[in-house]
Design an enzyme around this catalytic site. Structure first.
Site, PDB file in Angstrom:
ATOM      1  N   HIS A 198       0.853  -1.189   0.000  1.00 56.85           N
ATOM      2  CA  HIS A 198       0.000   0.000   0.000  1.00 56.85           C
ATOM      3  C   HIS A 198       0.883   1.231   0.000  1.00 56.85           C
ATOM      4  O   HIS A 198       1.941   1.228   0.627  1.00 56.85           O
ATOM      5  CB  HIS A 198      -0.913   0.013   1.241  1.00 56.85           C
ATOM      6  CG  HIS A 198      -2.083   0.926   1.079  1.00 56.85           C
ATOM      7  ND1 HIS A 198      -1.994   2.270   1.313  1.00 56.85           N
ATOM      8  CD2 HIS A 198      -3.354   0.675   0.678  1.00 56.85           C
ATOM      9  CE1 HIS A 198      -3.183   2.812   1.071  1.00 56.85           C
ATOM     10  NE2 HIS A 198      -4.022   1.879   0.674  1.00 56.85           N
ATOM     11  N   GLU A 207      -7.863  -5.382   0.049  1.00 60.54           N
ATOM     12  CA  GLU A 207      -8.436  -6.165  -1.047  1.00 60.54           C
ATOM     13  C   GLU A 207      -8.317  -7.669  -0.847  1.00 60.54           C
ATOM     14  O   GLU A 207      -9.057  -8.436  -1.444  1.00 60.54           O
ATOM     15  CB  GLU A 207      -7.755  -5.783  -2.373  1.00 60.54           C
ATOM     16  CG  GLU A 207      -7.745  -4.315  -2.692  1.00 60.54           C
ATOM     17  CD  GLU A 207      -9.106  -3.787  -3.084  1.00 60.54           C
ATOM     18  OE1 GLU A 207     -10.121  -4.364  -2.644  1.00 60.54           O
ATOM     19  OE2 GLU A 207      -9.154  -2.799  -3.817  1.00 60.54           O
TER      20      GLU A 207
END
Ligand code: CMC
Length: 519
Positions: free
Chosen positions: A404, A457
């Site tokens: 991320h 996700e």
């Protein structure tokens, strides 16, 4: 320092006349935290590291962003490990224009001034530009980190992400706490109206949005044709096109010309209708008639209802609701930024949302959950996990659902969704947990120092799959909740707008070149 309203003669003025002094300095063994505090306290953008009066390094605000992003321990890491060593310098007798050229050519923002090897001052690009009015701000563009990492581009009261802590919040509440304790409608209200609703306000809000779920007649008439277009176009692309038609059919005017109350109404309609558009298109695509929204079901239960035509089990509705809440907003992510840039031009809310949908569709942003589940399927068994993951990373592939831009530790949303997935059970959860652990091991070994952890996700796919959401609808489901965040940002941008118009650094052949005649 010369004082004049007109630009000074930059070739005749020396840096000694404009430099800042005394310079904020420290030794190489001081901690990053101490140096950062010196910068903050003295309101300067750099600290020069000195040894016996000689500049041996420089640490700038930009370095602090880099250090924070790398997850360094500012309270113990020494400046010497992170400074730019042997910085360029200018002599105190150098002209202002020479100093400017040195800064501009090398992309520095600060340059030490030296006399007989001793540090005597510092000049910054900002000082030079302000004093000499020599160049436009475009010359600073190359100072900005690639991908705008860590760059603050606006103020917001909507929420934020603290990447090193693994914490994100909407308004003043933890996003995960909201997902654990509140309904999606409550959080939607919070995002638009700044407060969590009372029970009476919640009921009134639900009454307000209920009729807005309906697709306007003209748009509904066009859906079968739209659903046939584009062969196997991803459902998010279908949404982008259909939502654009919706906004046009309602004649959303430029936000610059729309009063705040009307813009809020457009935003409510947008967030309410997107699930209906998505599910109608999905069903038409699969040869089935759309299911009209159920007036008595919550957002999440209705989402699943419009997919199958059946009231979903409450545990499925709640699990999807928790996923939806946790993805409503997330700082200045790419799609939110896109929505704000478009709104800053005064364009209509429909354009901002269409642009945001486009930004979200990319695999590096919203396109990952389906791919994360594809990865699990492709790995298949735990025995196969390690070789599969190693090969993928060694090939330079990205493991979907990991890494991320902001989080350099666990993404709190992924931790929460792991819990939701465990609560739901199902055949994929245990394998997913084992593969997750293996993936972290492999990433830690093969990508050392990058701090790659599970993102939202990874378990999103498992949760949605268990609740019956088809894989191709994962990213559209993400878009559905994120639309609430986009709209909150559109409202905030429009309420206190200034055109967002950055600059780029031209790095091509030096212009102007003679234009050749056609050969
Ligand atoms: N798998 C393997 N290597 C990775 C991964 C990953 N998932 N993510 C980053 N890296 C490596 C990358 O190859 C690079 O290595 P090197 O230094 O050797 O070149 C290094 O880590 C830094 O990568 P980066 O591209 O500079 O990092 P970024 O901050 O720009 O990327 C990211 C963030 C999310 C795009 C990236 O981690 C990624 O591609 N992840 C996989 C896709 C994914 O899961 N996306 C969903 C993001 S969460 C939802 C959202 O917020 O939209």
């Amino acid at each position: 320092m010369p004082e004049s309203d007109s630009p000074v003669d930059t070739t005749a003025t020396t840096v000694a006349e404009i430099m800042s002094t005394p310079v904020v300095t420290t030794g190489p063994d001081a901690t990053i935290a101490t140096a950062a505090e010196q910068m903050r306290h003295r309101k300067v953008g750099s600290v020069v590291i000195v040894d016996d009066g000689r500049p041996i390094g420089i640490l700038t605000e930009r370095d602090l962003v880099r250090i924070a992003a790398a997850g360094a321990d500012a309270s113990s890491d020494p400046v010497g490990e992170w400074m730019t060593p042997d910085p360029d310098w200018v002599a105190r007798g150098a002209s202002v224009s020479d100093a400017f050229m040195s800064l501009a050519e090398h992309g520095y923002r600060h340059i030490p001034v030296v006399d007989d090897k001793q540090l005597v001052g510092i000049v910054s690009m900002r000082d030079l530009m302000r004093i000499a009015q020599i160049q436009p701000a475009e010359n600073l563009a190359h100072e900005i980190p690639k991908g705008l990492e860590g760059v603050v581009v606006a103020e917001t009261v909507i929420g934020d992400v603290r990447g090193l802590e693994g914490f994100s919040h909407y308004r003043q509440y933890s996003a995960v706490d909201l997902a654990e304790r509140r309904t999606l409608e409550d959080v939607w209200y919070l995002m638009f109206d700044r407060e969590l609703p009372t029970l009476a306000e919640r009921d009134a809000f639900i009454d307000e949005i209920r009729p807005l779920r309906e697709i306007p007649g003209d748009v509904a008439d066009a859906l079968p044709t739209l659903a046939r277009l584009g062969g196997d176009a991803p459902p998010l692309d279908m949404l982008r096109t259909t939502y654009s038609l919706f906004a046009t059919s309602l004649a959303f005017a430029p936000s610059l010309d729309v009063p705040a109350a009307e813009l809020r109404q457009q935003a409510l309609r947008t967030c309410a209708v997107i699930p209906t558009l998505l599910m109608a298109l999905y069903r038409l695509r699969n040869g089935r008639e759309p299911v009209a929204p159920h007036p008595d079901l919550s957002y999440a239960a209705n989402y699943l209802y419009m997919l199958t035509g059946e009231t979903p089990p409450p545990e499925h509705a709640r699990a999807v609701e928790q996923y939806l809440i946790s993805t409503i907003d997330h700082g200045f992510n790419s799609s939110t930024f896109t929505a704000r840039v478009i709104t800053s031009t005064g364009a209509d809310l429909g354009s901002a949302i269409v642009g945001a949908i486009g930004a979200l569709s990319g695999p590096l942003h919203g396109g990952a959950p389906g791919r994360a589940l594809d990865m699990l399927d492709s790995i298949g068994t735990l025995d196969n996990a390690e070789p599969w993951l190693r090969d993928a990373v060694a090939r330079g592939d990205r493991l979907m659902g990991f890494g991320h831009r902001v989080y350099k530790t666990d993404d709190p949303r992924s931790t929460m969704l792991r819990g939701v997935a465990e609560r739901l059970g199902g055949d994929k959860v245990e394998l997913a947990k084992a593969i997750e652990a293996k993936a972290i091991e492999v990433l830690t070994e093969l990508k050392p120092g990058r701090k790659l952890y599970t993102n939202v996700e990874f378990y999103a796919g498992i949760v949605m799959d268990t609740c019956g959401v088809p894989r191709e609808m994962f990213t559209p489901t993400f878009a559905s909740s994120r639309a609430i965040g986009w709209c909150a940002h559109v409202l905030e941008q429009a309420a206190d707008n200034r055109l967002i118009r950055p600059s780029a650094q031209y790095v091509g052949p030096p212009p102007p070149q003679p234009v050749p005649d056609p050969a």
